[in-house]
Design an enzyme around this catalytic site. Structure first.
Site, PDB file in Angstrom:
ATOM      1  CB  CYS A  21      -0.882   0.021   1.246  1.00  0.00           C
ATOM      2  SG  CYS A  21      -2.105   1.361   1.219  1.00  0.00           S
ATOM      3  CE  LYS A  63      -7.463  -0.803   4.921  1.00  0.00           C
ATOM      4  NZ  LYS A  63      -6.095  -0.533   4.514  1.00  0.00           N
ATOM      5  NE  ARG A 113      -6.184   5.644   8.705  1.00  0.00           N
ATOM      6  CZ  ARG A 113      -7.424   5.897   8.342  1.00  0.00           C
ATOM      7  NH1 ARG A 113      -7.989   7.042   8.693  1.00  0.00           N
ATOM      8  NH2 ARG A 113      -8.088   5.027   7.617  1.00  0.00           N
ATOM      9  NE  ARG A 170      -6.301   5.254   4.781  1.00  0.00           N
ATOM     10  CZ  ARG A 170      -5.296   6.097   4.565  1.00  0.00           C
ATOM     11  NH1 ARG A 170      -5.310   6.885   3.506  1.00  0.00           N
ATOM     12  NH2 ARG A 170      -4.288   6.164   5.422  1.00  0.00           N
ATOM     13  CE  LYS A 225      -6.889  -3.061   8.211  1.00  0.00           C
ATOM     14  NZ  LYS A 225      -5.915  -2.462   7.383  1.00  0.00           N
ATOM     15  CE1 TYR A 263      -0.281  -3.798  14.823  1.00  0.00           C
ATOM     16  CE2 TYR A 263      -2.652  -3.968  15.144  1.00  0.00           C
ATOM     17  CZ  TYR A 263      -1.576  -3.560  14.379  1.00  0.00           C
ATOM     18  OH  TYR A 263      -1.783  -2.951  13.171  1.00  0.00           O
TER      19      TYR A 263
HETATM   20  C1  PBG Z   1      -2.866   0.707   4.984  1.00  0.00           C
HETATM   21  C2  PBG Z   1      -3.338  -0.012   6.178  1.00  0.00           C
HETATM   22  C3  PBG Z   1      -4.084   0.458   7.285  1.00  0.00           C
HETATM   23  C4  PBG Z   1      -4.156  -0.603   8.193  1.00  0.00           C
HETATM   24  C5  PBG Z   1      -3.497  -1.689   7.608  1.00  0.00           C
HETATM   25  N1  PBG Z   1      -3.026  -1.313   6.359  1.00  0.00           N
HETATM   26  C6  PBG Z   1      -4.593   1.801   7.611  1.00  0.00           C
HETATM   27  C7  PBG Z   1      -5.588   2.466   6.773  1.00  0.00           C
HETATM   28  O1  PBG Z   1      -6.174   1.903   5.848  1.00  0.00           O
HETATM   29  O2  PBG Z   1      -5.764   3.658   7.046  1.00  0.00           O
HETATM   30  C8  PBG Z   1      -4.786  -0.562   9.544  1.00  0.00           C
HETATM   31  C9  PBG Z   1      -4.346  -1.612  10.509  1.00  0.00           C
HETATM   32  C10 PBG Z   1      -4.671  -1.335  11.922  1.00  0.00           C
HETATM   33  O3  PBG Z   1      -5.436  -0.414  12.262  1.00  0.00           O
HETATM   34  O4  PBG Z   1      -4.157  -2.087  12.769  1.00  0.00           O
HETATM   35  N2  PBG Z   1      -3.773   1.075   4.050  1.00  0.00           N
END
Ligand code: PBG
Length: 317
Positions: free
Chosen positions: A112, A188, A198, A210, A241, A306
Site C-alpha cells: 500500500c 476492508k 495511522r 478513505r 478487517k 498485535y
Molecule cells: C494501509 C493499512 C491500514 C491498516 C493496515 N493497512 C490503515 C488504513 O487503511 O488507514 C490498519 C491496521 C490497523 O489499524 O491495525 N492502508
C-alpha cells in the site's frame, strides 16, 4: 444442557472452536536506521523498530508469521510514494533480515502507498486530487514484485484499488514469482478503528478520508461482493478487517468462498483491550483469548493481531 458442561473433560470434548499458535500473524512496524525502538503512544507495548532490532526479536519469537509495514521517515516521502518500490527500501531489507534469521517464518508484506506518500492516501493522486485507481495499479504491482523478489511468501495489498489483485498476480507471473501468494485485504472497511495504526505508521491522509476506496461499515453485501471479485482476480487468501465489529461479514464470507480467510484485529481493537486491561476493567489474557476464539468461531483461519506474541505464550502447548 448442563449435562454436557459438568466437567472440564466434558466441556473440552464438546468444544467447537479453538486457537493454536499457528493461527496467529504478528504485524510489525519497521523504521529505517539502527537501534531504533520507538513506542507508539496510542498502542501501549507496541513499538516501531529498526531492522536490526526486528532481527533480534525474530530470533526468539514464538509466532509463525509476521506482517511487515514500512514506516519511512517523513523526509523520504513524496507525492508518488517512490520509496515504496526501492530495492534497497525498508521492507526489502526487513524481508532479508527475517528470512536470514529464521527461514521458517512466514513473511507477509503490506502492499500500500499510504505510509510512503506525503498526502497519506493509499494511491497516486490525479491533478484534481482524486485517488487515481488505474495509475496506482502499476505501482502496487511493482511494489509486490520487489517484495516477492526479496523472498516474501505472501504479498498483502491493502490499498483497496479495483483490479489490484489481478494487476499484482499478472506482474508476479510475468516476473517468475509464480509461488508468491496474494492475500487480499478484500473486505476492508473505512473504519475509525485504524486511528492508532495511522499514528504508528504515520499514514493518516493529509486531506479527505478513505471512503472513496474503503467499504462503508454499513455494507455487508457490498463487502462480500468485493471479496468474491478478488477471488476471481486470483487471490489466494481473503481478509476481513477490522475483526470483531465485522463478525457477521466474516461468517457470511466463510460460507461464500472456499479460500482461507484471515481476520485482522486492528489497532483500535488492540487499544480498546489494552486500555481496558490497564484500567483493571478486564482480565487481559481471558479477554484477548476470547476475542481470538470468537474470530475463529466466525470463520477465520488465521488472525492478525498485535497480541500474537502474547497469545503464543499464553496458549503454550
Ligand atoms: C494501509 C493499512 C491500514 C491498516 C493496515 N493497512 C490503515 C488504513 O487503511 O488507514 C490498519 C491496521 C490497523 O489499524 O491495525 N492502508
Amino acid at each position: 444442557m448442563r449435562r454436557i458442561r459438568q466437567s472440564e473433560g466434558l466441556r473440552r470434548l464438546s468444544q467447537e472452536a479453538g486457537v493454536r499458535k499457528e493461527d496467529f500473524i504478528l504485524p510489525v512496524f519497521i523504521v529505517p536506521g539502527k537501534r531504533r525502538n520507538e513506542p507508539v503512544p496510542s498502542m501501549p507495548d507496541v513499538s516501531r523498530t529498526s531492522v536490526d532490532l526486528l532481527r533480534k526479536r525474530m530470533a526468539e519469537t514464538d509466532v509463525v508469521a509476521v506482517l511487515l509495514f514500512g514506516v519511512p521517515d517523513s523526509s523520504d516521502k513524496d507525492e508518488a510514494g517512490s520509496m515504496a518500490v526501492k530495492d534497497d527500501g525498508i521492507i526489502p531489507s526487513a524481508i532479508r533480515a527475517v528470512k536470514d534469521e529464521r527461514s521458517d517464518l512466514v513473511v507477509i508484506t503490506d502492499v500500500c502507498m499510504c505510509a510512503y506518500t506525503t498526502h497519506g492516501h493509499c494511491g497516486l493522486l490525479t491533478q484534481s486530487g482524486h485517488v487515481d485507481n488505474d495509475g496506482t495499479l502499476e505501482v502496487l504491482a511493482h511494489m509486490a514484485e520487489v517484495h516477492a523478489s526479496e523472498g516474501a511468501d505472501i504479498v498483502a495489498p491493502s490499498a483497496m484499488m479495483d483490479g489490484q489483485i489481478m494487476a499484482i498476480r499478472e506482474k508476479l507471473e510475468l516476473s517468475g514469482f509464480t509461488n508468491t501468494a496474494v492475500m487480499s485485504y478484500a473486505a476492508k472497511f473505512a473504519s475509525s478503528f485504524y486511528g492508532p495504526f495511522r499514528d504508528a505508521a504515520q499514514s493518516a491522509p493529509s486531506f479527505g478520508d478513505r471512503r472513496s476506496y474503503q467499504i462503508s461499515p454499513a455494507n455487508r453485501r457490498e463487502a462480500v461482493r468485493d471479496a468474491l471479485l478478488d477471488e476471481e482476480e486470483g487471490a489466494d487468501w481473503l481478509m476481513v478487517k477490522p475483526g470483531l465489529p465485522f463478525l457477521d461479514v466474516l461468517a457470511e464470507l466463510r460460507r461464500a468462498t472456499r479460500l482461507p480467510i484471515a481476520a485482522y484485529q486492528v489497532s483500535g481493537e488492540y487499544a480498546m483491550l489494552k486500555h481496558a486491561a490497564k484500567a483493571g476493567a478486564l482480565d487481559e489474557r481471558d479477554a484477548v483469548l476470547e476475542t481470538a476464539m470468537c474470530l475463529k468461531r466466525a470463520g477465520a483461519d488465521a488472525i492478525i493481531t498485535y497480541y500474537a506474541e502474547d497469545i503464543c505464550k499464553w496458549i503454550r502447548y
